[in-house]
Design a protein around this motif. Sequence first.
Motif, PDB file in Angstrom:
ATOM      1  N   GLU A 149       0.827  -1.201   0.000  1.00 45.77           N
ATOM      2  CA  GLU A 149       0.000   0.000   0.000  1.00 45.77           C
ATOM      3  C   GLU A 149       0.860   1.250   0.000  1.00 45.77           C
ATOM      4  OE1 GLU A 149      -2.304   0.346   3.600  1.00 45.77           O
ATOM      5  OE2 GLU A 149      -0.522   0.343   4.885  1.00 45.77           O
ATOM      6  N   PRO A 155       4.233   7.268  -3.534  1.00 45.94           N
ATOM      7  CA  PRO A 155       4.611   6.048  -4.249  1.00 45.94           C
ATOM      8  C   PRO A 155       6.129   5.957  -4.381  1.00 45.94           C
ATOM      9  CG  PRO A 155       3.814   7.684  -5.791  1.00 45.94           C
ATOM     10  CD  PRO A 155       3.601   8.257  -4.419  1.00 45.94           C
ATOM     11  N   ARG A 163       8.480  -6.180  -9.692  1.00 45.73           N
ATOM     12  CA  ARG A 163       7.590  -5.291 -10.439  1.00 45.73           C
ATOM     13  C   ARG A 163       6.322  -5.084  -9.640  1.00 45.73           C
ATOM     14  NH1 ARG A 163       3.858  -6.697 -15.519  1.00 45.73           N
ATOM     15  NH2 ARG A 163       3.206  -4.597 -16.100  1.00 45.73           N
ATOM     16  N   ASP A 164       5.823  -3.841  -9.627  1.00 44.35           N
ATOM     17  CA  ASP A 164       4.570  -3.509  -8.955  1.00 44.35           C
ATOM     18  C   ASP A 164       3.472  -3.313  -9.999  1.00 44.35           C
ATOM     19  OD1 ASP A 164       5.761  -3.620  -6.506  1.00 44.35           O
ATOM     20  OD2 ASP A 164       5.868  -1.460  -6.191  1.00 44.35           O
ATOM     21  N   VAL A 165       2.380  -4.040  -9.832  1.00 47.05           N
ATOM     22  CA  VAL A 165       1.242  -3.931 -10.738  1.00 47.05           C
ATOM     23  C   VAL A 165       0.126  -3.169 -10.025  1.00 47.05           C
ATOM     24  CG1 VAL A 165      -0.499  -5.208 -12.042  1.00 47.05           C
ATOM     25  CG2 VAL A 165       1.846  -6.094 -11.863  1.00 47.05           C
ATOM     26  N   PRO A 166      -0.367  -2.061 -10.571  1.00 44.62           N
ATOM     27  CA  PRO A 166      -1.481  -1.342  -9.927  1.00 44.62           C
ATOM     28  C   PRO A 166      -2.674  -2.268  -9.729  1.00 44.62           C
ATOM     29  CG  PRO A 166      -0.526  -0.040 -11.704  1.00 44.62           C
ATOM     30  CD  PRO A 166       0.093  -1.397 -11.804  1.00 44.62           C
ATOM     31  N   PHE A 167      -3.248  -2.188  -8.545  1.00 39.25           N
ATOM     32  CA  PHE A 167      -4.244  -3.164  -8.124  1.00 39.25           C
ATOM     33  C   PHE A 167      -5.584  -2.496  -7.807  1.00 39.25           C
ATOM     34  CE2 PHE A 167      -5.435  -5.794  -4.170  1.00 39.25           C
ATOM     35  CZ  PHE A 167      -6.218  -6.677  -4.895  1.00 39.25           C
ATOM     36  N   ASP A 169      -7.238   1.588  -6.423  1.00 37.59           N
ATOM     37  CA  ASP A 169      -7.214   2.903  -5.784  1.00 37.59           C
ATOM     38  C   ASP A 169      -8.514   3.056  -5.013  1.00 37.59           C
ATOM     39  OD1 ASP A 169      -4.831   3.329  -7.006  1.00 37.59           O
ATOM     40  OD2 ASP A 169      -5.480   5.016  -8.246  1.00 37.59           O
ATOM     41  N   ARG A 268      -3.389   3.754  -2.483  1.00 35.45           N
ATOM     42  CA  ARG A 268      -3.106   3.023  -3.714  1.00 35.45           C
ATOM     43  C   ARG A 268      -2.537   1.655  -3.350  1.00 35.45           C
ATOM     44  NH1 ARG A 268      -0.421   5.475  -8.639  1.00 35.45           N
ATOM     45  NH2 ARG A 268      -1.949   4.033  -9.516  1.00 35.45           N
ATOM     46  N   PHE A 270      -0.926  -2.005  -4.700  1.00 41.50           N
ATOM     47  CA  PHE A 270      -0.189  -2.650  -5.773  1.00 41.50           C
ATOM     48  C   PHE A 270       0.036  -4.111  -5.407  1.00 41.50           C
ATOM     49  CE2 PHE A 270       0.820   1.798  -5.960  1.00 41.50           C
ATOM     50  CZ  PHE A 270       0.978   2.100  -7.304  1.00 41.50           C
ATOM     51  N   ARG A 272       2.988  -6.836  -5.867  1.00 42.68           N
ATOM     52  CA  ARG A 272       4.410  -6.943  -6.229  1.00 42.68           C
ATOM     53  C   ARG A 272       4.760  -8.411  -6.498  1.00 42.68           C
ATOM     54  NH1 ARG A 272       8.434  -3.662  -2.584  1.00 42.68           N
ATOM     55  NH2 ARG A 272       7.454  -2.049  -3.900  1.00 42.68           N
TER      56      ARG A 272
END
Length: 301
Positions: A149, A155, A163-167, A169, A268, A270, A272
């Motif tokens: 988070e 961020p 790698r962080d993938v947006p999950f 908001d 936000r 993410f 990972r």
Amino acid sequence: MDIDPRRLGFLLAVSRSGGVLAAADTLHVSPSAVSQQIARLEAEAGVKVLDRQPSGATLTPAGRVLADTAERIESELGETRRSLAALEGDISGVVVVGAFQTAIRAVLVPLLAGLEQSLPGVELVVHEVAEEHGRRALRRGELDLLVIEHDVSTPTPAPAGTRDVPFLDEPWVVALPATDPEPAGLLDLVGRTWLAPEPKGAADRALARLAAEMSFTPRTAHRYLDFDVALAMVAAGLGIALLPELAMRRQLPENVQWAALPGLGTRRLFVRHRDTRSEPRAATLAVLEQMVAVAAALEPL
């Protein structure tokens, strides 16, 4: 120009880790091996790719162009591996996900309920973990995916090799006793007693951001790590709490109300994962896609 694409991986490691020594540690080779590959890359490309200073090495403009190319090659190779795995029907295995309470309750539990139909060859194991412990577990290979988070204002890039993938908001909301008047705006909260969030967590950073934006010092009493504990404290009249909307997706204690106010900002989330030549596996990516889909389908409160 005849560039050996294998050398681009060394440049990409330097770019991601911030220096030759760190890249060598990531690649499990000696620093001299990294330097030799970079020197050969410069000879092949006919350009200087690193600006070497006593404080460390940074990429030149030409180096950034080649690093971007390396990123695209790595991405294409990863997509090719995943497509081949799908052709072979090899979406199977155990996937271990680390997450905190709100993400488990709102996303992972519903996902588990339908996993046998959507991904019959995959066994999903969920661990409730504190984020810092989860970061270490991901590095050690004990987790395949980790939910992390951020407050909207803070961020940070994913570490090298991940790698962080947006999950998801979601808005921050304020929880307060139901007997209190409903706040009309942020100014109504300035003089209140706040419950102190977990230090250095996203809620703590969000509260600090609000305090800085509105030029006030929050008066705090008590401290919580768990959002359910925060709600119990609010119900007892011990203070108000800044919480993410996901924390409200449950049966709230009596004597608790919550308000979504303009200016509170967002949390936000993410997911990972490790990002190497062999990872993520097809099963890991399949679970990640399912998680993103479940989160996207959440109805607003």
